[in-house]
Design an enzyme around this catalytic site. Structure first.
Site, short mmCIF file in Angstrom:
data_model
loop_
_atom_site.label_atom_id
_atom_site.label_comp_id
_atom_site.label_asym_id
_atom_site.label_seq_id
_atom_site.Cartn_x
_atom_site.Cartn_y
_atom_site.Cartn_z
N ASP A 30 11.64 -17.11 11.01
CA ASP A 30 10.37 -17.53 10.41
C ASP A 30 9.94 -18.83 11.10
OD1 ASP A 30 9.00 -16.47 7.55
OD2 ASP A 30 8.32 -18.44 8.25
N LYS A 35 11.64 -23.17 5.05
CA LYS A 35 12.14 -21.90 4.51
C LYS A 35 13.47 -21.51 5.18
CE LYS A 35 9.09 -18.47 3.32
NZ LYS A 35 8.16 -17.34 3.52
N THR A 121 1.93 -4.23 7.08
CA THR A 121 0.88 -3.23 6.83
C THR A 121 -0.31 -3.54 7.73
OG1 THR A 121 1.62 -3.03 4.56
CG2 THR A 121 -0.61 -2.24 5.04
N GLU A 159 6.39 -0.19 5.25
CA GLU A 159 7.34 -0.45 4.15
C GLU A 159 6.67 -0.11 2.81
OE1 GLU A 159 10.62 -1.24 4.13
OE2 GLU A 159 10.18 -0.74 2.05
N LEU A 161 8.33 -0.78 -0.29
CA LEU A 161 9.02 -1.42 -1.41
C LEU A 161 8.04 -2.11 -2.34
CD1 LEU A 161 9.05 -4.75 -0.97
CD2 LEU A 161 10.79 -4.18 0.69
N ARG A 162 8.44 -2.24 -3.61
CA ARG A 162 7.65 -2.99 -4.60
C ARG A 162 8.36 -4.29 -4.90
NH1 ARG A 162 8.57 1.17 -9.10
NH2 ARG A 162 10.45 1.23 -7.83
N ASN A 216 -1.12 3.24 -0.44
CA ASN A 216 -1.50 2.11 -1.32
C ASN A 216 -2.86 2.36 -1.97
OD1 ASN A 216 0.82 0.70 -0.98
ND2 ASN A 216 -0.11 -1.10 -0.04
N PHE A 257 2.14 5.04 -12.58
CA PHE A 257 0.88 4.40 -12.16
C PHE A 257 -0.31 4.88 -12.98
CE2 PHE A 257 1.50 1.41 -8.68
CZ PHE A 257 2.88 1.48 -8.66
N CYS A 268 -0.88 -7.08 -2.14
CA CYS A 268 -1.09 -5.89 -1.30
C CYS A 268 -2.25 -4.99 -1.71
CB CYS A 268 0.21 -5.12 -1.18
SG CYS A 268 1.38 -6.08 -0.21
P1 NAD Z 1 4.80 -13.22 3.25
O1 NAD Z 1 3.61 -14.07 3.38
O2 NAD Z 1 5.66 -13.32 2.04
O3 NAD Z 1 5.75 -13.39 4.51
C1 NAD Z 1 5.28 -13.48 5.83
C2 NAD Z 1 6.16 -14.49 6.56
O4 NAD Z 1 5.83 -14.46 7.95
C3 NAD Z 1 5.98 -15.92 6.08
O5 NAD Z 1 7.23 -16.46 5.67
C4 NAD Z 1 5.43 -16.66 7.30
O6 NAD Z 1 5.88 -18.00 7.40
C5 NAD Z 1 5.98 -15.78 8.43
N1 NAD Z 1 5.26 -15.94 9.71
C6 NAD Z 1 3.93 -15.98 9.95
N2 NAD Z 1 3.69 -16.16 11.26
C7 NAD Z 1 4.90 -16.23 11.87
C8 NAD Z 1 5.30 -16.41 13.21
N3 NAD Z 1 4.41 -16.57 14.21
N4 NAD Z 1 6.62 -16.44 13.48
C9 NAD Z 1 7.54 -16.29 12.49
N5 NAD Z 1 7.21 -16.11 11.20
C10 NAD Z 1 5.90 -16.09 10.89
O7 NAD Z 1 4.25 -11.70 3.38
P2 NAD Z 1 4.92 -10.37 2.81
O8 NAD Z 1 4.55 -10.18 1.38
O9 NAD Z 1 6.35 -10.33 3.20
O10 NAD Z 1 4.12 -9.28 3.63
C11 NAD Z 1 4.34 -9.09 5.01
C12 NAD Z 1 3.67 -7.78 5.43
O11 NAD Z 1 4.30 -6.69 4.75
C13 NAD Z 1 2.19 -7.68 5.05
O12 NAD Z 1 1.54 -6.94 6.05
C14 NAD Z 1 2.19 -6.90 3.76
O13 NAD Z 1 1.00 -6.21 3.53
C15 NAD Z 1 3.33 -5.93 4.01
N6 NAD Z 1 3.99 -5.43 2.79
C16 NAD Z 1 4.25 -6.28 1.76
C17 NAD Z 1 4.92 -5.79 0.63
C18 NAD Z 1 5.21 -6.70 -0.53
O14 NAD Z 1 5.64 -6.18 -1.57
N7 NAD Z 1 5.01 -8.00 -0.46
C19 NAD Z 1 5.34 -4.46 0.60
C20 NAD Z 1 5.07 -3.63 1.69
C21 NAD Z 1 4.40 -4.12 2.79
C1 UGA Z 2 2.75 -2.03 -4.16
C2 UGA Z 2 3.25 -0.60 -3.95
O1 UGA Z 2 3.71 -0.06 -5.20
C3 UGA Z 2 4.39 -0.56 -2.93
O2 UGA Z 2 4.78 0.79 -2.68
C4 UGA Z 2 3.91 -1.20 -1.64
O3 UGA Z 2 4.96 -1.26 -0.70
C5 UGA Z 2 3.40 -2.61 -1.91
O4 UGA Z 2 2.36 -2.56 -2.92
C6 UGA Z 2 2.81 -3.22 -0.68
O5 UGA Z 2 2.30 -2.55 0.18
O6 UGA Z 2 2.89 -4.43 -0.65
P1 UGA Z 2 3.62 -4.15 -5.54
O7 UGA Z 2 2.30 -4.75 -5.17
O8 UGA Z 2 4.85 -4.94 -5.35
O9 UGA Z 2 3.83 -2.78 -4.72
O10 UGA Z 2 3.58 -3.77 -7.08
P2 UGA Z 2 3.19 -2.49 -7.95
O11 UGA Z 2 4.31 -2.19 -8.84
O12 UGA Z 2 2.65 -1.39 -7.14
O13 UGA Z 2 1.99 -3.09 -8.83
C7 UGA Z 2 0.79 -3.53 -8.23
C8 UGA Z 2 -0.20 -3.92 -9.30
O14 UGA Z 2 -0.66 -2.78 -10.01
C9 UGA Z 2 0.36 -4.88 -10.35
O15 UGA Z 2 -0.60 -5.86 -10.67
C10 UGA Z 2 0.62 -3.98 -11.55
O16 UGA Z 2 0.55 -4.67 -12.77
C11 UGA Z 2 -0.52 -2.99 -11.41
N1 UGA Z 2 -0.26 -1.68 -12.04
C12 UGA Z 2 0.74 -0.89 -11.58
C13 UGA Z 2 -1.07 -1.27 -13.09
O17 UGA Z 2 -1.99 -1.99 -13.52
N2 UGA Z 2 -0.83 -0.04 -13.65
C14 UGA Z 2 0.15 0.78 -13.21
O18 UGA Z 2 0.30 1.89 -13.77
C15 UGA Z 2 0.96 0.35 -12.15
#
Ligand code: NAD
Ligand code: UGA
Length: 445
Positions: A30, A35, A121, A159, A161-162, A216, A257, A268
């Site tokens: 990172d 961090k 994403t 990815e 994951l939630r 999504n 959902f 997201c």
């Molecule tokens: P985040 O903001 O929590 O983490 C991103 C990290 O990347 C930060 O720690 C930041 O400091 C680091 N970063 C940025 N530029 C950098 C660089 N040049 N070199 C090294 N590190 C750098 O974001 P996130 O929630 O982990 O999401 C990341 C991606 O995954 C997004 O595209 C998001 O849409 C996708 N995604 C998120 C979730 C989720 O549940 N949060 C689930 C599926 C997919």
């Molecule tokens: C969501 C997707 O579920 C993951 O599969 C995906 O990887 C992720 O986005 C992503 O791309 O980042 P997340 O945002 O962690 O995951 O949480 P969810 O459990 O999906 O909930 C999202 C929002 O919808 C929350 O605010 C939740 O309260 C709301 N929700 C969910 C509802 O209002 N009703 C439902 O029935 C389900």
């Protein structure tokens, strides 16, 4: 396999830790020095159940390490996952600046074959742009005019994951999607995920990217659909919980959902729905269905506030206690939490707001001004004109409402997540309002 994960946020950190857990040697990178310093000490900067224990275990046996150097990590690894943020631009489009920066940095560090995997994403076509960025930034010795002499692959591996159950979701995926252009890339990705014995979906890169946005958006649409049904329920005197149950038994629909409430939030769904709408527009298709999904979601928060106004009459100087501000339970994440807009609107109208959340208080303090923070739900309830439940934490299921009623000015509860299914609150003497429970006589303006 030796693997690097660039970006150690929610996704990167979980991915890195879980890849170490299934036997790989992982370097998480990172550019946030603070961090990385904390992670090296075994301290997880986010609240994610189960993550810290695994992190400490693999730090100790050295299968997991942390660095701020992409060069170092890239040189030591065969596969490099990009897991940086892809936030929204003002027009809703995905901002891919971080992805481009990282792709360039990886390219400049390359001296042998690498598989570069998009985990973030991203809109369709990003893989092709990463490929071009890498080709353009390779060390000079690997570029002869427009020809590239170093073998590399780019692949997409979205990815799913939630947050709140991220480790479980990574370890037990419904499917692993890989978008590849070579058998070598496919073989390496299959090898990486083999210990999970997942259902593999192998496609071209654009299709893999689209699977993520489509998934999504579909889930967001399911939530907006049930929220629209909830509005009808309120007007015709039906109960959305019963409707969702009745619909959910149909295996083609499913119960998941279909929880009506104050709308989806998080880092997201709002961002990815916006990005998908923009991508569609740019490609010449107007995705009106998805625009309506977004607008139903916005309405849901506004209608909840209107319900509060309707029942309290004057908001100014009313003391409102908020149970839960995280965008969902089991996380401290407040990015795009529905609570933010609701609280700010009530404050704008002059309400005095008190807040309690089991995990998100430190993040809440960065977001809200002029809020009183309380150490538990009972201190929160003290002197309140009403309570709003905005995040359905397990802890809130077990509250002693008789005790709460005694300390409140008026025993009124607005349940933004329909946590209290039964009649127990009414039995405790509360005036109770859920979402879509058919118990309102309000008119939609
Ligand atoms: P985040 O903001 O929590 O983490 C991103 C990290 O990347 C930060 O720690 C930041 O400091 C680091 N970063 C940025 N530029 C950098 C660089 N040049 N070199 C090294 N590190 C750098 O974001 P996130 O929630 O982990 O999401 C990341 C991606 O995954 C997004 O595209 C998001 O849409 C996708 N995604 C998120 C979730 C989720 O549940 N949060 C689930 C599926 C997919
Ligand atoms: C969501 C997707 O579920 C993951 O599969 C995906 O990887 C992720 O986005 C992503 O791309 O980042 P997340 O945002 O962690 O995951 O949480 P969810 O459990 O999906 O909930 C999202 C929002 O919808 C929350 O605010 C939740 O309260 C709301 N929700 C969910 C509802 O209002 N009703 C439902 O029935 C389900």
């Amino acid at each position: 396999m030796n693997i690097a994960v660039i970006g150690s946020g929610y996704v990167g950190l979980v991915t890195g830790v879980c890849l170490a857990h299934i036997g790989h040697t992982v370097i998480c990178v990172d550019n946030n020095y603070e961090k990385i310093k904390r992670l090296k000490l075994g301290k997880v900067p986010i609240y994610e159940p189960g993550l810290e224990e695994l992190l400490k275990k693999y730090l100790k046996n050295k299968r997991l390490s942390f660095s701020t150097s992409i060069v170092d990590a890239a040189k030591k690894s065969t596969a490099i996952f990009i897991a940086v943020g892809t936030p929204s631009k003002k027009n809703g489009e995905a901002d891919l600046t971080y992805v481009e920066n990282v792709a360039g940095d990886i390219a400049r560090a390359m001296d042998s074959y690498k598989l570069i995997v998009e985990k973030s994403t991203v809109p369709a076509d990003t893989g092709q742009r990463i490929k071009r960025t890498i080709a353009m930034n390779l060390p000079k010795k690997f570029r002869k005019g427009s020809e590239v002499t170093l073998d590399f692959d780019v692949a997409s591996n979205p990815e799913f994951l939630r947050e709140g159950c991220a480790v479980h979701d990574f370890m037990n995926p419904d499917r692993v999607v890989i978008g590849v252009e070579s058998t070598k890339a496919e073989r390496l990705l299959r090898e990486i995920y083999a210990p999970l014995k997942p259902t593999m979906v192998v496609t071209d890169i654009n299709s893999a990217e689209l699977i993520k946005h489509a998934s999504n958006s579909f889930l967001a649409a399911k939530i907006s659909f049930i929220n629209a049904i909830a509005q009808i329920c309120d007007h015709v005197g039906a109960d959305v919980l019963k409707v969702a149950e009745g619909m959910g038994f149909d295996k083609r629909i499913g119960r998941k959902f279909l929880d009506a409430g104050i709308g989806y939030g998080g880092s997201c769904f709002p961002k990815d729905v916006d990005a998908f709408i923009r991508l569609s527009e740019k490609s010449g298709y107007h995705f009106n269905l998805l625009k309506e999904v977004r607008s139903v979601n916005e309405d849901q928060k506004a209608l909840f506030v209107r319900l509060i106004e309707d029942k309290l009459w004057i908001i100014k100087d009313k003391v409102i206690g908020i149970l839960g501000v995280a965008f969902k339970p089991d996380t401290d994440d407040m990015r795009n939490a529905p609570a933010i807009g609701i609280i700010e609107t009530l404050q704008h109208e002059g309400a005095k707001v008190k807040v309690y959340d089991p995990q998100a208080m430190p993040n809440a303090k960065k977001v809200f001004r002029d809020v009183t923070y309380c150490n538990d739900p009972y201190a929160l309830a003290q002197g309140c004109d009403c309570l709003l439940l905005l995040t359905e934490w397990d802890e809130f299921k077990k509250l002693d409402f008789k005790k709460i009623k005694r300390v409140m000015k008026h025993a009124i509860l607005f349940d933004g997540r329909n946590l209290y299914h039964d009649q127990s609150l009414k039995a405790s003497g509360f005036e109770y309002y859920g979402v879509g429970r058919g118990m309102l006589e309000r008119k939609r303006g």
